[in-house]
Design an enzyme around this catalytic site. Structure first.
Site, PDB file in Angstrom:
ATOM      1  N   LYS A 108       0.864  -1.177   0.000  1.00  0.00           N
ATOM      2  CA  LYS A 108       0.000   0.000   0.000  1.00  0.00           C
ATOM      3  C   LYS A 108       0.898   1.224   0.000  1.00  0.00           C
ATOM      4  CE  LYS A 108      -4.481   0.861   0.255  1.00  0.00           C
ATOM      5  NZ  LYS A 108      -5.570  -0.016  -0.245  1.00  0.00           N
TER       6      LYS A 108
HETATM    7  P1  NAD Z   1     -12.889   7.616  -2.778  1.00  0.00           P
HETATM    8  O1  NAD Z   1     -11.887   8.642  -2.464  1.00  0.00           O
HETATM    9  O2  NAD Z   1     -13.309   7.432  -4.194  1.00  0.00           O
HETATM   10  O3  NAD Z   1     -14.222   7.855  -1.919  1.00  0.00           O
HETATM   11  C1  NAD Z   1     -14.204   7.993  -0.531  1.00  0.00           C
HETATM   12  C2  NAD Z   1     -15.567   8.482  -0.092  1.00  0.00           C
HETATM   13  O4  NAD Z   1     -15.615   8.524   1.339  1.00  0.00           O
HETATM   14  C3  NAD Z   1     -15.911   9.890  -0.574  1.00  0.00           C
HETATM   15  O5  NAD Z   1     -17.276   9.957  -0.914  1.00  0.00           O
HETATM   16  C4  NAD Z   1     -15.666  10.756   0.677  1.00  0.00           C
HETATM   17  O6  NAD Z   1     -16.441  11.953   0.676  1.00  0.00           O
HETATM   18  C5  NAD Z   1     -16.110   9.789   1.748  1.00  0.00           C
HETATM   19  N1  NAD Z   1     -15.561  10.111   3.065  1.00  0.00           N
HETATM   20  C6  NAD Z   1     -14.310  10.516   3.375  1.00  0.00           C
HETATM   21  N2  NAD Z   1     -14.205  10.729   4.692  1.00  0.00           N
HETATM   22  C7  NAD Z   1     -15.396  10.426   5.217  1.00  0.00           C
HETATM   23  C8  NAD Z   1     -15.932  10.435   6.524  1.00  0.00           C
HETATM   24  N3  NAD Z   1     -15.187  10.824   7.559  1.00  0.00           N
HETATM   25  N4  NAD Z   1     -17.213  10.059   6.698  1.00  0.00           N
HETATM   26  C9  NAD Z   1     -17.969   9.685   5.646  1.00  0.00           C
HETATM   27  N5  NAD Z   1     -17.535   9.645   4.387  1.00  0.00           N
HETATM   28  C10 NAD Z   1     -16.267  10.022   4.179  1.00  0.00           C
HETATM   29  O7  NAD Z   1     -12.329   6.244  -2.178  1.00  0.00           O
HETATM   30  P2  NAD Z   1     -12.674   4.759  -2.624  1.00  0.00           P
HETATM   31  O8  NAD Z   1     -11.685   4.340  -3.649  1.00  0.00           O
HETATM   32  O9  NAD Z   1     -14.119   4.639  -2.892  1.00  0.00           O
HETATM   33  O10 NAD Z   1     -12.298   3.951  -1.296  1.00  0.00           O
HETATM   34  C11 NAD Z   1     -13.206   3.856  -0.195  1.00  0.00           C
HETATM   35  C12 NAD Z   1     -12.764   2.711   0.690  1.00  0.00           C
HETATM   36  O11 NAD Z   1     -12.742   1.492  -0.069  1.00  0.00           O
HETATM   37  C13 NAD Z   1     -11.360   2.828   1.289  1.00  0.00           C
HETATM   38  O12 NAD Z   1     -11.332   2.215   2.548  1.00  0.00           O
HETATM   39  C14 NAD Z   1     -10.508   2.026   0.315  1.00  0.00           C
HETATM   40  O13 NAD Z   1      -9.314   1.563   0.902  1.00  0.00           O
HETATM   41  C15 NAD Z   1     -11.459   0.899   0.012  1.00  0.00           C
HETATM   42  N6  NAD Z   1     -11.174   0.188  -1.227  1.00  0.00           N
HETATM   43  C16 NAD Z   1     -11.142   0.847  -2.420  1.00  0.00           C
HETATM   44  C17 NAD Z   1     -10.878   0.128  -3.572  1.00  0.00           C
HETATM   45  C18 NAD Z   1     -10.907   0.773  -4.927  1.00  0.00           C
HETATM   46  O14 NAD Z   1     -10.826   0.031  -5.927  1.00  0.00           O
HETATM   47  N7  NAD Z   1     -11.042   2.072  -5.042  1.00  0.00           N
HETATM   48  C19 NAD Z   1     -10.621  -1.261  -3.514  1.00  0.00           C
HETATM   49  C20 NAD Z   1     -10.685  -1.900  -2.273  1.00  0.00           C
HETATM   50  C21 NAD Z   1     -10.954  -1.162  -1.135  1.00  0.00           C
END
Ligand code: NAD
Length: 419
Positions: A108
């Protein structure tokens, strides 16, 4: 390595590893090796800002374990990023990749920054310098980054271009989650949210529920949250609440997801969306729904709010959204949790497909990608479910145990160099 220990997510992952180790009677030497990453890189990232000043950000890349293949894991831009958090997330990647049988290790990366405060040029400058600082440690056969919180396909394009410029030729396979035009895969953008919904479907099959009868609340409306909302909605589930960092919206009759996606895409806010009430993120987590999908950050469900959770099922779109203390409370309440390393593995599975397509310069249809995604996720779900039933343990423990068992076999076969 002592700096690794501070973050709660890291401590939770280590505690879960120890618990899973007991389930499979792990070799103590393997356990010790898995508790720490192989390598942790810290870099200074000096960036020329739009006002011509130079700001120095701190970047990380933690490579946890590469027994099964090249390291793989996202890059996060967020103000709360620390070495310890990145290390915890890198460990989760190792266990996720092993669980779903990918030939990949876990890593990561991240930069401590609020990307919403940067202009596009500043974000590009920062991404390119960070890439250059870690370029000796990444590559298609070494370590392949991907998007995570605060990064997207454009960020991956800048990384791919910077790495390729330094090499002197195009190297699309250095990152995944790229735009299609430069070697991205169809289906990658929606893969994590889609995969979480595949898990929700499988869970419904096991517990005798119909997806079309479910009410769902989703925290986080970024990559994972929006696609989970869309895929869930397509299957007939009623998404009644969603939120982002600024709070959420709610409609007991179900939100019009297509309209909401169009509104949010254009405005980047829920403000002005009609036919709903405003709620806080805490309201959303405590909502009376069948399924809660946390898809934002780690630690959002913790000992302070776990008792308020009313959902009967939680599908973890985010990595580490439930602290171990909260999980104990939820387990006692009988909440079924589909854990992150299974529920959000769709992202890395299709990232793996993207890497395979880039390496062979031969690209697949979206249908083929989605079909292959399902073919990998459903058996993984069933494997975890079977172990959970056999041992009468929570799904997270079963998932970790299944993952660590596979990893242990591979580590023992490869042995320790030098002896
Ligand atoms: P992103 O940046 O696209 O979206 C994050 C979202 O969370 C946004 O809508 C933001 O406004 C919201 N957010 C941030 N802080 C917040 C809070 N305190 N309370 C409520 N909402 C909040 O990120 P993403 O890629 O969608 O990732 C989200 C989660 O999924 C993370 O934990 C990431 O590690 C995990 N994840 C992502 C992927 C991927 O392919 N993008 C894969 C596996 C896991």
């Amino acid at each position: 390595m002592e700096q690794l220990i501070g973050n709660e997510l890291y401590q939770n992952v280590v505690a879960n590893l120890e618990a899973a180790g007991k389930v499979i009677n792990i070799d103590p030497n393997i356990l010790e090796r898995l508790k720490k990453p192989k390598r942790a890189i810290i870099v200074s990232v000096p960036v020329r800002m739009d006002d011509h000043s130079v700001k120095v950000f701190t970047g990380y890349r933690v490579q946890h374990n590469q027994t099964l293949g090249p390291w793989k894991g996202g890059i996060r831009y967020h103000e709360s990023v620390t070495l310890s958090e990145v290390a915890g997330l890198a460990m989760l990647m190792t266990f996720k990749n092993s669980l779903v049988q990918l030939p990949l290790g876990g890593a990561k990366g991240g930069i401590t920054v609020d990307p919403t405060k940067l202009s596009r040029t500043e974000k590009q400058n920062m991404t390119r310098r960070y890439t250059s600082e870690i370029s000796n440690f990444i590559g298609p056969e070494i370590d392949v980054p991907a998007p995570d919180v605060g990064t997207d396909a454009q960020t991956m394009a800048w990384i791919m271009d910077t790495y390729s410029q330094e090499k002197g030729y195009a190297v699309p396979a250095v990152v995944t989650g790229k735009p299609l035009e430069i070697g991205g895969s169809l289906g990658r953008e929606g893969a994590t949210g889609r995969g979480a919904i595949y898990c929700m479907e499988e869970m419904c099959n096991k517990v005798g529920l119909k997806v079309s009868n479910l009410t769902v609340a989703i925290q986080g409306f970024g990559n994972v949250g929006t696609f989970a909302a869309q895929c869930g909605n397509e299957l007939g589930a009623k998404v009644i609440a969603v939120s982002d960092v600024s709070g959420g919206i709610y409609n007991q009759k179900g939100l019009d997801i297509q309209k909401l996606l169009a509104h949010y895409k254009a405005k980047r806010t829920f403000e002005g969306f009609e036919g709903c009430e405003r709620i806080t993120n805490e309201d959303l987590l405590a909502m009376k729904v069948d399924v809660l999908i946390p898809a934002a950050l780690d630690g959002v469900i913790n000992k302070t709010n776990a008792n308020a959770v009313q959902a009967k099922y939680i599908v973890e779109g985010a990595n580490g959204p439930i602290s171990n203390e909260a999980e104990e409370i939820l387990n006692k309440k009988g909440v079924l949790i589909v854990p992150d390393i299974l529920a959000n593995s769709g992202g890395v599975i299709v990232s793996y497909f993207e890497w395979v397509q880039d390496m062979s310069s031969y690209f697949w249809s979206e249908e083929e990608v989605n079909q292959k995604l399902r073919q990998m996720m459903v058996p993984a779900f069933n494997h975890v479910w079977k172990l959970k039933e056999e041992k009468q343990i929570p799904m997270r423990l079963a998932a970790m145990a299944a993952s660590v068992a596979r990893l242990q076999k591979a580590m023992l076969l490869r042995g320790l160099y030098p002896r």
